[in-house]
Design an enzyme around this catalytic site. Sequence first.
Site, short mmCIF file in Angstrom:
data_model
loop_
_atom_site.label_atom_id
_atom_site.label_comp_id
_atom_site.label_asym_id
_atom_site.label_seq_id
_atom_site.Cartn_x
_atom_site.Cartn_y
_atom_site.Cartn_z
N ARG A 55 27.42 -9.34 4.68
CA ARG A 55 27.84 -10.72 4.95
C ARG A 55 27.39 -11.64 3.82
NH1 ARG A 55 24.81 -11.91 9.56
NH2 ARG A 55 23.85 -9.88 9.29
N HIS A 77 19.60 -7.03 15.11
CA HIS A 77 20.39 -7.21 13.88
C HIS A 77 21.87 -7.25 14.24
CE1 HIS A 77 22.03 -6.60 9.89
NE2 HIS A 77 20.82 -6.71 9.37
#
Lengths: 257, 660
Positions: free
Chosen positions: B273, B257
Amino acid sequence: MNDAKPAPAAPTTPAAPLRKLHFHVLRHDPRDPQSIPHTEVFEIEEAAGMTLFIALNEIREQHDASLAFDFVCRAGICGSCGMVINGRPGLACRTLTKDLPADITLAPLPAFELIADLSVNTGKWMRAMSERLEGWLHMKDPDPDLRRLEQKMDPELADRIYELDRCIECGCCVAACGTARMRKDFVGAVGLNRVARFRLDPRDARTDDDYYDVIGDDDGVFGCMSLLACHDVCPKDLPLATQIAFMRRKMAGMAWK
Amino acid sequence: MKVIYTDVLVIGGGLAGLRIAIGARRRGHDAIVLSLVPPKRSHSAAAQGGMQASLGNVAKGQGDNEDVHFEDTVKGSDWGADQQVVRMFVNTAPKAVRELAAWGVPWSRVRQGDREVIINGQKVTITERTEAHGLVAQRDFGGTKKWRTCYVSDGTGHAMLFAVGDQAIASGVPVHERKEALALIHDGTRCYGAVVRDLITGELTAYVAKATAIATGGAGRVYRVTTNAVICEGIGAALALETGVASLGNMEAVQFHPTGIFPAGILVTEGCRGDGGLLRDAAGHRFMPDYEPEKKELASRDVVSRRMEEHIRKGNGAKSRFGEHLWLDITLLGRAHIEHNLREVKEICHYFLGVDPAKEWIPVRPAQHYTMGGVRTDHTGQSPALRGLFAAGEAACWDMHGFNRLGGNSVAETVVAGMIVGEFIADFIESPKGDLDIPTSLIREAVAAERAKLDALLTGGGSERADAIKVEMQQVMTDRVGIFRTGADLEEAVHRLQALLLRSRQIGLRTHSDGPNPELVTAYRTQKMLKVALCIATGALARTESRGAHFREDFPRRDDAQWLQRTLASWKDPSDALPCLAYEPLDVMSMELPPGWRGYGAKDYVDHPDTPRRASELEQLRARLDGADRHQVQTEIMPYEHLLPESFRGRNERIDERLP
């Protein structure tokens, strides 16, 4: 937006002074007839960014492989690692040693069945509480057509429900509760908050009469002595004081009927 | 000897396991869930950002449907996924969100009217439709064409797990907490349950069941730096592996990740994000557009993680006493948004870093996050090698993620697989195949074998330390079987892991209690974890191509001609020191979406010889069906609906796609 000044402070850089930490840990194995509850002291060297999760694992590696404690997520979201840290219930995984004195006392959460050392059976307690309170959504429509659009809900209301749904059942509120120490079936702030959560939810078929049946006594909302330590120690900052007061008013109203 | 009989034994009390048990109960069967921890503490709770389902309620999700979700998922998988399983999944995901809505999950809802969001670093005003007001909202996530990720602030997994956990209690599903399966009971063709250890008393019990389901999550803890909870040790995969019959699929496919906080590796959600957060380097430069002009920070996780490490290698990392890292900047989202939609992130930053993410940047670096591989099953969740053994969720490889999973597809998979596999398990035990006909000697021998292994550890006088071996394994995996892989590193890793495996057979303990003894637990789990680690490392060494999260610097191209194959690892004999690898080809000629460019990442790959043939076949088919609706076209190309349990078939309604 593509370029910006570096962050105001690089948080991982400042050097923390290295201390010798002394952990005073309450030890006991209730299944061992020879075991007598006692405090054992372990010394380890502090490291930068050290949490109690890191420290306890280090004690296990360096000093005593048999030390029992519970961690799962180690990120403050699963509620496994509640313990009494210098006299106050809290989540060990997100407690930094730098915020504590060099002498750190650790004890298991009271009010729950002791498994060994710092490990207690919160799961058994929570399941029993949930069964007593029927702590699940009682669906108005138990068999909805899943192909159809979902039912609408006011966005603000969804947020308010989530606010109460954030409880992680860590047990800190129960451990801090005066009533829970005296009444073994007291549902605690965790239970009362749970009922408040379903009461707020328009998808739940229950009425105040139904809720009165499960919390309208001294093991429920009338057992609370308003000491409100639950509110002070809740790691998720749930509005427990307000919820308990609110539920008591509602349930007292039911009792007058 | 204590024996407990039930219809369905579910190993693992996370979302997938609980949903299977509820499904079995609804069909009138008994089910017992075994869980290492209270089920609401399972790692499912850690899924923050959300679950993908193509509801298309928000303005930026308009036009979304199963077809778009299918395409995103297959591209995300780098064509490693089983496309029929992906179809089953994308068609059930909206039903799963709606079921969970009915069960009480407080999904964040759409508010009509204008709202300000951050897209590509810019403030943009979006107008939500009146007719969508109050429906389940979606946010943006990596690797998706539409805003599809349904969420509950950033506590999605928690809210889902509590709702499903509550319904399990309501259905009267017993959860046997603090119980650990040590071995499956089987005769080489049929699985009959498991030998189970009580983690409090140490007592062994045989659980005998018509169907056994592994739903134990991933294997992240074979790595040193991982976002995974400490219980995610791949033990379920090891249980299947140790039968010598069942196999593990694609274990080399390991996801890293992009935003583990540095250095602890605790996850902060992709929602950061998705909601507009940016990645920055030591100089404060937003570097992702330089590498990925199309999707920038929101390319798939494998691509973003590689670009981040590449950028650090070029000397652009921020330096700290623990090493180098990059920055995640969510300050531009504003305090109100962070305190409302990213509150777990705020708490994590506050408690673990002393950072206020509304004002300061978050130090991040990629960390192991997800195990795409797992117990190989068919589309019903059953092992093709061992009848009566099922698997679901992260522990399984049925295989919907291929070589890279999209954010928001894992927590979605847990409940979808739980729904589907739960029905198939009920079908199985209602059929003659599900009949249980087990010699008691098999049970007795299985328990005795586990007793002997535990006694060897407790009193065998071995000289090796379990925790030391475990730490070495984790270090080898993080150093040599990580984001960038080479033949030399992988050979070294296999060599070292093998040596550790041999040493693990000589483990001795300092504590001899058979009750709550953490050292004993570490010892037997480490022996199992090493086998899983070896499956990952040998699979990665053998796969001389790069696909999804598996990246070989010495073989940087995806090679469909050679490697459009699923790796199957098995462990034939307990005394072996290596798994056996076999391969199962993927059939391009039956794919709905033949291999091509993903729309992000490398454009350079070797085609499979069938790819152009299938592509032109599909082109002709589409031309012939010109004017037909999308469902008809899809059915012509790759029928799948007959594979679903009947109760989950049928189209999904949307604002723009009303059902009659």
